[in-house]
Design a protein around this motif. Sequence first.
Motif, PDB file in Angstrom:
ATOM      1  N   CYS A  66      -3.504   3.448  -1.890  1.00 41.68           N
ATOM      2  CA  CYS A  66      -3.869   2.480  -2.903  1.00 41.68           C
ATOM      3  C   CYS A  66      -3.052   1.231  -2.610  1.00 41.68           C
ATOM      4  O   CYS A  66      -1.851   1.325  -2.350  1.00 41.68           O
TER       5      CYS A  66
ATOM      6  N   ALA B 150      -7.852  -0.818  -8.510  1.00 38.09           N
ATOM      7  CA  ALA B 150      -7.793   0.117  -7.377  1.00 38.09           C
ATOM      8  C   ALA B 150      -7.311   1.503  -7.826  1.00 38.09           C
ATOM      9  O   ALA B 150      -7.949   2.501  -7.495  1.00 38.09           O
ATOM     10  N   PRO B 151      -6.211   1.602  -8.579  1.00 39.06           N
ATOM     11  CA  PRO B 151      -5.814   2.936  -9.033  1.00 39.06           C
ATOM     12  C   PRO B 151      -6.861   3.591  -9.928  1.00 39.06           C
ATOM     13  O   PRO B 151      -7.037   4.794  -9.917  1.00 39.06           O
TER      14      PRO B 151
ATOM     15  N   VAL C 180      -7.935   2.030  -0.850  1.00 38.57           N
ATOM     16  CA  VAL C 180      -8.635   1.518  -2.024  1.00 38.57           C
ATOM     17  C   VAL C 180      -7.792   0.360  -2.516  1.00 38.57           C
ATOM     18  O   VAL C 180      -6.609   0.538  -2.811  1.00 38.57           O
ATOM     19  N   HIS C 181      -8.385  -0.835  -2.586  1.00 39.54           N
ATOM     20  CA  HIS C 181      -7.566  -1.991  -2.951  1.00 39.54           C
ATOM     21  C   HIS C 181      -8.267  -2.911  -3.939  1.00 39.54           C
ATOM     22  O   HIS C 181      -9.491  -2.957  -4.026  1.00 39.54           O
TER      23      HIS C 181
ATOM     24  N   SER D 282      -3.187  -4.178  -6.904  1.00 37.65           N
ATOM     25  CA  SER D 282      -3.001  -2.737  -7.019  1.00 37.65           C
ATOM     26  C   SER D 282      -2.462  -2.333  -8.380  1.00 37.65           C
ATOM     27  O   SER D 282      -1.699  -1.393  -8.511  1.00 37.65           O
TER      28      SER D 282
ATOM     29  N   SER E 141       0.866  -1.180   0.000  1.00 36.90           N
ATOM     30  CA  SER E 141       0.000   0.000   0.000  1.00 36.90           C
ATOM     31  C   SER E 141       0.898   1.222   0.000  1.00 36.90           C
ATOM     32  O   SER E 141       2.018   1.178   0.517  1.00 36.90           O
TER      33      SER E 141
END
Length: 146
Positions: A58, A143-144, A134-135, A139, A44
Amino acid sequence: VHAAADAAAALLRRDSAAGADAAAAEVRADVQAHFIDAPLYLNSHPMYTHGGGGILYCGDEGAARDASGLKAKNVKLIVNCQHAESDNYFEDDDFFSYHRHPMFGGPNANVAAWFAPTHEKIESALARGDSVLVHCAVSGCRAPGA
């Protein structure tokens, strides 16, 4: 970053061109002041620091499974961008709240409608000073993208 700021500014446009230019400049300055230059593909990582004190992270599924790491970062909202059957690991822990951001829906899905509720929850948490993860699984894109 400039493209994101310009897109956000398009939503803020007023009746005059001067007002739109001022809004675009304000949003661009805010984006540049708060986004953190961070590499992707880590467990993360911080992406954005909100003026209210919260940090947007993220991450991957490993980050979502790390309760002590999430608590150390004051992550109280976890946005799960995986399929509907994926686990929300700490739903029984009152420290965390979850929001599932749908990422699958077929070729005719209205994906634009999915973003407003997610962004509202994220903005609300960050403004309170809570951090957000946010996952997805790795990743890499979901999520991004959210």
